[in-house]
Every structure is written in C-alpha cells, then in structure tokens.
Design a protein around this motif. Structure first.
Motif, PDB file in Angstrom:
ATOM      1  N   SER A 190     -17.233 -22.275 -23.553  1.00  0.00           N
ATOM      2  CA  SER A 190     -17.741 -21.174 -22.522  1.00  0.00           C
ATOM      3  C   SER A 190     -19.130 -21.831 -21.799  1.00  0.00           C
ATOM      4  CB  SER A 190     -18.543 -20.057 -23.399  1.00  0.00           C
ATOM      5  OG  SER A 190     -18.869 -18.890 -22.791  1.00  0.00           O
ATOM      6  N   VAL A 191     -19.562 -20.973 -20.818  1.00  0.00           N
ATOM      7  CA  VAL A 191     -20.650 -21.574 -20.041  1.00  0.00           C
ATOM      8  C   VAL A 191     -22.061 -21.252 -20.628  1.00  0.00           C
ATOM      9  CG1 VAL A 191     -21.559 -21.322 -17.706  1.00  0.00           C
ATOM     10  CG2 VAL A 191     -18.962 -21.218 -18.117  1.00  0.00           C
ATOM     11  N   THR A 192     -22.920 -22.376 -20.476  1.00  0.00           N
ATOM     12  CA  THR A 192     -24.353 -22.046 -20.525  1.00  0.00           C
ATOM     13  C   THR A 192     -24.924 -22.475 -19.581  1.00  0.00           C
ATOM     14  OG1 THR A 192     -24.648 -24.318 -21.665  1.00  0.00           O
ATOM     15  CG2 THR A 192     -23.845 -22.499 -23.393  1.00  0.00           C
ATOM     16  N   TYR A 193     -26.508 -22.138 -19.587  1.00  0.00           N
ATOM     17  CA  TYR A 193     -27.441 -22.959 -18.556  1.00  0.00           C
ATOM     18  C   TYR A 193     -28.697 -23.164 -18.762  1.00  0.00           C
ATOM     19  CZ  TYR A 193     -24.255 -19.147 -16.046  1.00  0.00           C
ATOM     20  OH  TYR A 193     -22.897 -18.620 -15.693  1.00  0.00           O
ATOM     21  N   THR A 194     -29.282 -23.827 -18.082  1.00  0.00           N
ATOM     22  CA  THR A 194     -30.811 -23.933 -18.352  1.00  0.00           C
ATOM     23  C   THR A 194     -31.388 -22.785 -17.969  1.00  0.00           C
ATOM     24  OG1 THR A 194     -31.329 -24.486 -15.786  1.00  0.00           O
ATOM     25  CG2 THR A 194     -30.466 -26.227 -17.571  1.00  0.00           C
ATOM     26  N   ALA A 195     -32.788 -22.768 -18.794  1.00  0.00           N
ATOM     27  CA  ALA A 195     -33.635 -21.373 -18.634  1.00  0.00           C
ATOM     28  C   ALA A 195     -33.751 -21.077 -17.052  1.00  0.00           C
ATOM     29  CB  ALA A 195     -34.876 -21.688 -19.284  1.00  0.00           C
ATOM     30  N   THR A 196     -33.851 -22.189 -16.045  1.00  0.00           N
ATOM     31  CA  THR A 196     -34.188 -21.800 -14.518  1.00  0.00           C
ATOM     32  C   THR A 196     -32.926 -21.150 -14.111  1.00  0.00           C
ATOM     33  OG1 THR A 196     -35.910 -23.514 -14.502  1.00  0.00           O
ATOM     34  CG2 THR A 196     -34.780 -23.027 -12.487  1.00  0.00           C
ATOM     35  N   GLU A 197     -31.650 -21.904 -14.436  1.00  0.00           N
ATOM     36  CA  GLU A 197     -30.427 -21.424 -13.859  1.00  0.00           C
ATOM     37  C   GLU A 197     -30.224 -20.118 -14.504  1.00  0.00           C
ATOM     38  OE1 GLU A 197     -28.232 -25.956 -14.038  1.00  0.00           O
ATOM     39  OE2 GLU A 197     -28.030 -24.624 -15.582  1.00  0.00           O
ATOM     40  N   ALA A 198     -30.363 -19.790 -15.584  1.00  0.00           N
ATOM     41  CA  ALA A 198     -30.048 -18.652 -16.235  1.00  0.00           C
ATOM     42  C   ALA A 198     -30.792 -17.409 -15.503  1.00  0.00           C
ATOM     43  CB  ALA A 198     -30.278 -18.573 -17.705  1.00  0.00           C
ATOM     44  N   VAL A 199     -32.104 -17.814 -15.382  1.00  0.00           N
ATOM     45  CA  VAL A 199     -32.982 -16.688 -14.531  1.00  0.00           C
ATOM     46  C   VAL A 199     -32.783 -16.399 -13.234  1.00  0.00           C
ATOM     47  CG1 VAL A 199     -35.390 -16.189 -13.838  1.00  0.00           C
ATOM     48  CG2 VAL A 199     -34.958 -16.782 -16.371  1.00  0.00           C
ATOM     49  N   ALA A 200     -32.358 -17.618 -12.466  1.00  0.00           N
ATOM     50  CA  ALA A 200     -31.916 -17.507 -11.146  1.00  0.00           C
ATOM     51  C   ALA A 200     -30.699 -16.720 -10.992  1.00  0.00           C
ATOM     52  CB  ALA A 200     -31.695 -18.737 -10.430  1.00  0.00           C
ATOM     53  N   LYS A 201     -29.719 -17.062 -11.804  1.00  0.00           N
ATOM     54  CA  LYS A 201     -28.382 -16.165 -11.943  1.00  0.00           C
ATOM     55  C   LYS A 201     -28.710 -14.627 -12.384  1.00  0.00           C
ATOM     56  CE  LYS A 201     -23.506 -16.489 -13.193  1.00  0.00           C
ATOM     57  NZ  LYS A 201     -23.239 -16.564 -11.830  1.00  0.00           N
ATOM     58  N   ALA A 202     -29.570 -14.368 -13.120  1.00  0.00           N
ATOM     59  CA  ALA A 202     -29.874 -13.070 -13.413  1.00  0.00           C
ATOM     60  C   ALA A 202     -30.510 -12.301 -12.406  1.00  0.00           C
ATOM     61  CB  ALA A 202     -30.738 -13.017 -14.667  1.00  0.00           C
ATOM     62  N   VAL A 203     -31.440 -12.881 -11.768  1.00  0.00           N
ATOM     63  CA  VAL A 203     -32.064 -12.090 -10.698  1.00  0.00           C
ATOM     64  C   VAL A 203     -31.058 -12.105  -9.414  1.00  0.00           C
ATOM     65  CG1 VAL A 203     -33.608 -12.632  -8.555  1.00  0.00           C
ATOM     66  CG2 VAL A 203     -34.473 -13.343 -10.967  1.00  0.00           C
ATOM     67  N   GLU A 204     -30.170 -13.053  -9.179  1.00  0.00           N
ATOM     68  CA  GLU A 204     -29.114 -12.846  -8.054  1.00  0.00           C
ATOM     69  C   GLU A 204     -28.031 -11.640  -8.555  1.00  0.00           C
ATOM     70  OE1 GLU A 204     -27.104 -13.200  -4.588  1.00  0.00           O
ATOM     71  OE2 GLU A 204     -29.206 -14.206  -5.226  1.00  0.00           O
ATOM     72  N   MET A 205     -27.783 -11.379  -9.710  1.00  0.00           N
ATOM     73  CA  MET A 205     -27.024 -10.437 -10.309  1.00  0.00           C
ATOM     74  C   MET A 205     -27.571  -9.073 -10.172  1.00  0.00           C
ATOM     75  SD  MET A 205     -25.150 -11.976 -13.819  1.00  0.00           S
ATOM     76  CE  MET A 205     -23.825 -13.220 -13.588  1.00  0.00           C
ATOM     77  N   THR A 206     -28.819  -9.090 -10.189  1.00  0.00           N
ATOM     78  CA  THR A 206     -29.440  -7.781 -10.323  1.00  0.00           C
ATOM     79  C   THR A 206     -29.588  -7.087  -8.828  1.00  0.00           C
ATOM     80  OG1 THR A 206     -31.476  -8.663  -9.942  1.00  0.00           O
ATOM     81  CG2 THR A 206     -30.949  -8.184 -12.187  1.00  0.00           C
ATOM     82  N   ARG A 207     -29.295  -8.137  -7.897  1.00  0.00           N
ATOM     83  CA  ARG A 207     -29.367  -7.577  -6.230  1.00  0.00           C
ATOM     84  C   ARG A 207     -28.052  -6.920  -6.039  1.00  0.00           C
ATOM     85  NH1 ARG A 207     -32.096 -13.312  -4.894  1.00  0.00           N
ATOM     86  NH2 ARG A 207     -34.427 -12.612  -5.189  1.00  0.00           N
ATOM     87  N   GLY A 208     -26.881  -7.073  -6.814  1.00  0.00           N
ATOM     88  CA  GLY A 208     -25.562  -6.624  -6.644  1.00  0.00           C
ATOM     89  C   GLY A 208     -25.445  -5.242  -7.192  1.00  0.00           C
ATOM     90  N   THR A 209     -24.435  -4.986  -6.965  1.00  0.00           N
ATOM     91  CA  THR A 209     -23.786  -3.378  -7.466  1.00  0.00           C
ATOM     92  C   THR A 209     -23.769  -3.479  -9.163  1.00  0.00           C
ATOM     93  OG1 THR A 209     -21.399  -3.898  -7.297  1.00  0.00           O
ATOM     94  CG2 THR A 209     -22.642  -2.727  -5.585  1.00  0.00           C
TER      95      THR A 209
END
Length: 530
Positions: free
Chosen positions: A280-299
């Motif tokens: 499965s996929v894992t992220y660094t802390a910076t990557e995970a937060v950046a991806k989460a912020v981007e996801m919250t901007r979507g539907t």
C-alpha cells in the motif's frame, strides 16, 4: 464446572524506550485497570475484552467461576522482571488456592516479552499447568498479533486468536475460547494440534482486516473450521519483537491429527500465496498533510484521517512525537486536529493558565527519537478536562478511560489534544472530551496504526498513512534485529534475516538460553512447524 479465570496482557516492542512496570499494569493504559477477585465480574460487563466474553459464557453455562486477577498494560518495551513475577505469582497462587478445578481460562496477548523471559505467555501457562496438573484443561484467548511459541501451544489445550484488526472481536474471541473449554470439560477429550510457521513479516498498518489481503485470509477461517477443525487461528505476529519466535503462525485444533494438519496447512499456504498483495502507499508527514489539505478543497464530506503510525502507542510508541504536528503548522492547515500528544507538563501548564488563556508552550517531543523535538509555540487554551471519558466506539467497546489532566490547545487552525496519560487514539470520544467535534474537522491526525479505523473510518473522506519519525518503524526491515529465526523475511518480498546478522547477538539479561534459531522441520509434511 469450577473454573478459574485470569488475565495478563502485554504486547512487547523490544525496541521501545519504556519498560512496563507495575504502575503501567495498575493504570491499564486503555485496558481495564488491574482488577482482582469478585471485582472482575462487574468490571468486565459490556467491555470489548476477552475476559468479558468468557464471563458471559460462564454465566450462561452456569460455571462456578473463581476470578483471580486481570492485568493489562499499554504496549511498550519489555515487562519488568518485578512486575511479571508479582502478577504471575498472584495468578498462580490464586489458581492453586481455588481448590479442585474443572478448567482454567486465561485471557492473554501472545506477544509478551519479559526482561528475563522471551516467552511470557508460555511461562505463565507452564506455571499454571504445574499447579493444576496434566488433566485440567486450559484454554486461552489471544491477540492475532501473538508471537506464539511451541512450548505455549503444547502446554495449553486450546487457544483462539482474534480475527479482526481493528480488534472489534476481543469479547467474541474470549467467548469462543470459553465455549471450547466448556466442551473439553464436558467431554473429557482433548483436541489434536497443528502449528505452522510462515516465512515473512507484514508491517502493522497492512495487517488490517479491513483491507486486502488480510480480509480474505481471515474470512477463510470459518471455511477451514467447517472442513473439520474445532478452531483455527492465523496469528500475523507482532513484528517489533527481537526473539526467535517472532513471526506469523497458523494454529489449528481438531478431533484428529489429520484434520488439524490440513487446517494449519491450508491457512499457511494461503498466507504464503498472499505475499505480493501486502502493499500500500505511505507518505512522509509533509506529504500526507499536503495531500490532505488538497483533498479537503475538493468535493466530498468528512475529514481526511492521517495515521501517525510510527508513534502508535498501541505498538510501543510514546504518543508524543511532533513531526506531523509541525507539518500541520507549517502548512497552515485549517480545521485540523491531532491527538493524543502525551505531555503532562504542558497539560498542567494549560490548567494553570486557565481556559481562554494565551501562552507560550513547549509541546511534546521525545529525546529518544532522532530529529524529534518539542514544538515551541504560542497557543490558546481552548478547552480543559480532568481526563475522564467513556470510549464507546467499536474498539474500546465501552471502556472508561482516565487520561489525567488534559487540554485542547489551538495553534491557528490546528487543535492539539494534550494529555497526561497515554492511550491509543482509537475512539472519537478521545476528541470530544476536550471539545473537538471530529465530524466537523477537515483533517484528523491520530496516533494509531489501525485500531482507529473501527470508529473513524465511517466518517473519513480518506485515510492516509504517514511515516513521521517515531519509535516504531513502519517497515520491520528497518529494525535492528539480532535474534530472529534464520531466513524469516522482514517484510513482504523484503530481505531475509540471516545468520551473519545474528553473530553479535547477546542474550537478554537473565536469559540463560542461547539465541537459538527455532527452525524445526516436519519431514513428513515438508512444512516448517512450530
């Protein structure tokens, strides 16, 4: 039937920084605190633990129950010699004093390592067997993360492991083991046993039975039983244990040896065939937060949940590292919350300052984790609590927790749950008790690897696994093993532990046995047995 019941649970990360002493068992750390005698009956009513299920069966079957002692502590480094000897001695003495017994039920974990004993459960079972004799059946309920020894399997008459991770079936497992014990007591017959060791470790987050391939592996167990086994278990093993018995095993009990062998072989073959699917996929802390912020901007609705897996206190983490907190602050994340950060000094400072106060805090950090340090920041004390809460989600299952002085600190758009006591963030009430509504957050960071899924997955828009610095490496191959059995692969498709790596191994203090490699082979079946 006169039955003694007792419990002694600890999941040991031999690489973790903090030992489990008597205070850890008295506090419980998410378990029911240490409980004795008749007080055990009400303490386990309506709680998701193996002892709860066993006591429900005992009441239904009309057993004459002799409750002895139950003790559990949050995962950490090895159990101290003092704590083990005190608790084990009380259990054994209580069983010996209970008079003639028809059976013994033990609620154990399966991955306890003590300062002077590699195999905690095997040692407990051996001592219990010594006082009850060879004819009294002993049944045990175990965690699916058990690192099971051959001595333990041979000493007890039947054992049953969890089938869910998150562990939402702990009480069900205790009930299943108790029903089997009742059958053994009623019939006087003992089942045949079969045990097979498998060849590779799996990172903790990928062992989740909510995900493939673990979901399919555990779904097959009822089919294996329908084909002739009384009970069959797959123990994925707890990988952060530098002992020869570390690793996955398949165990079956059946009316005949042939049926037991077939069941264990079937499970072992399925596990071996699934190796390439554990990814499965894992992220660094910076990557995970950046991806989460981007996801919250979507539907979509619900928070993005980030698992801070390498500081999971359910696997020996300290629940205090700050890598993901710093990533949230650096990204100026909004409507975000993180917990638990165990920091008694900061919690006390918040209470002294008072609700609504603005002060400068030094939050979290652990000196034993390279690159980790406290977050020096100005924060608002948004909410205060005495730490008492009722965890009603599927994992804790109604357990009453006391986290000591606690607070919600707000840093811009980030809320931090700071506590005095430690417990794995696996219940939404662990946010609500300091005024945070989890469903209203955009991002939630939980100090957990998998158990959080039981209560958070239903509200999550997405779940991400972050590998921020912490005491519990995500990949077992990153651990400095010296004592594993030769040839065990340290992750799916990963490197194998080899004899040269063990050349510098030293026995643990007090361990008079050599660091042997447990590699007995069943010549008839060509399988690696226990």
């Amino acid at each position: 039937m006169r039955v003694a019941v007792a419990g002694f649970l600890h999941e040991t990360n031999t690489f973790a920084p903090n030992l489990a002493d008597m205070a850890a068992f008295r506090n419980g750390g998410g378990y029911v605190p240490m409980t004795r005698g008749a007080a055990m009956i009400p303490a386990f009513a309506g709680v998701n633990l193996g002892m709860s299920g066993a006591l429900s069966v005992a009441a239904a079957r009309g057993w004459d129950v002799k409750p002895i002692l139950w003790a559990g502590a949050i995962p950490s480094a090895r159990v101290t010699r003092e704590a083990f000897e005190m608790i084990a001695a009380e259990i054994v003495a209580g069983i010996a004093a209970a008079g003639p017994l028809d059976g013994v039920f033990l609620d154990l974990h399966g991955a306890m390592v003590v300062e002077h004993v590699d195999d905690g459960e095997g040692e407990i079972a051996r001592r219990v067997r010594a006082v009850v004799g060879p004819d009294v059946p002993i049944a045990a309920a175990l965690d699916l993360h058990g690192n099971i020894s051959d001595d333990f399997v041979q000493t007890v008459d039947v054992l049953v492991g969890f089938r869910t991770y998150p562990h939402v079936d702990m009480a069900d497992t205790g009930a299943a083991a108790a029903r089997l014990l009742d059958t053994l007591m009623q019939t006087g017959q003992r089942p045949f046993k079969a045990c097979r060791r498998m060849s590779y470790l799996v990172p903790i987050p990928f062992q989740s039975t909510d995900m493939a391939p673990a979901d399919g592996l555990y779904a097959m167990l009822p089919q294996v039983e329908a084909a002739g086994a009384m009970t069959a278990s797959l123990f994925m093993g707890f990988p952060a244990a530098d002992i020869p018995d570390c690793g996955p095993v398949a165990i079956a009990f059946a009316p005949t040896q042939a049926a037991a062998d077939l069941a264990a072989d079937t499970i072992a073959a399925a596990y071996e065939a699934a190796e390439t699917a554990f990814d499965s996929v894992t992220y660094t802390a910076t990557e995970a937060v950046a991806k989460a912020v981007e996801m919250t901007r979507g539907t979509g609705r619900g928070p993005v949940v980030i698992a801070d897996t390498q500081d999971n206190p359910g696997a020996g983490g300290v629940s205090a590292t700050t890598g993901t907190l710093r990533a949230l602050i650096a990204a100026d994340a909004q409507d975000a919350a993180i917990g638990l950060i165990v920091d008694p000094a900061t919690a006390a400072q918040a209470h002294n300052a008072g609700q609504g106060a603005v002060a400068r805090f030094s939050i979290g950090g652990h000196p034993g984790v390279p690159g980790d340090h406290p977050v020096q920041v100005e924060a608002t004390v948004e909410h205060l609590s005495d730490g008492a809460l009722h965890a009603t989600g599927p994992y804790y299952g109604g357990t009453h927790l006391n986290l000591g002085l606690s607070a919600c600190l707000r840093i811009g758009g980030v809320r931090v749950v700071v506590t005095t006591g430690i417990a794995q963030m696996a219940d939404r009430e662990m946010l609500r008790f300091v005024g945070i509504v989890p469903e209203d957050q955009a991002i939630l960071v939980v100090k957990s690897s998998t158990h959080f899924r039981a209560d958070f997955a239903p509200i999550a828009r997405e779940i991400l696994i972050a590998r921020a610095p912490g005491p519990m490496p995500f990949d077992p191959a990153d651990l400095p093993f010296t004592r594993l059995r030769d040839g065990l692969r340290l992750s799916p498709g990963g490197p194998a532990f080899a004899t040269p790596r063990a050349a510098a191994a030293r026995p643990y203090p007090g361990d008079t046995r050599a660091a042997v490699q447990h590699q007995s082979t069943d010549n008839q079946h060509g399988k690696q047995t226990c």
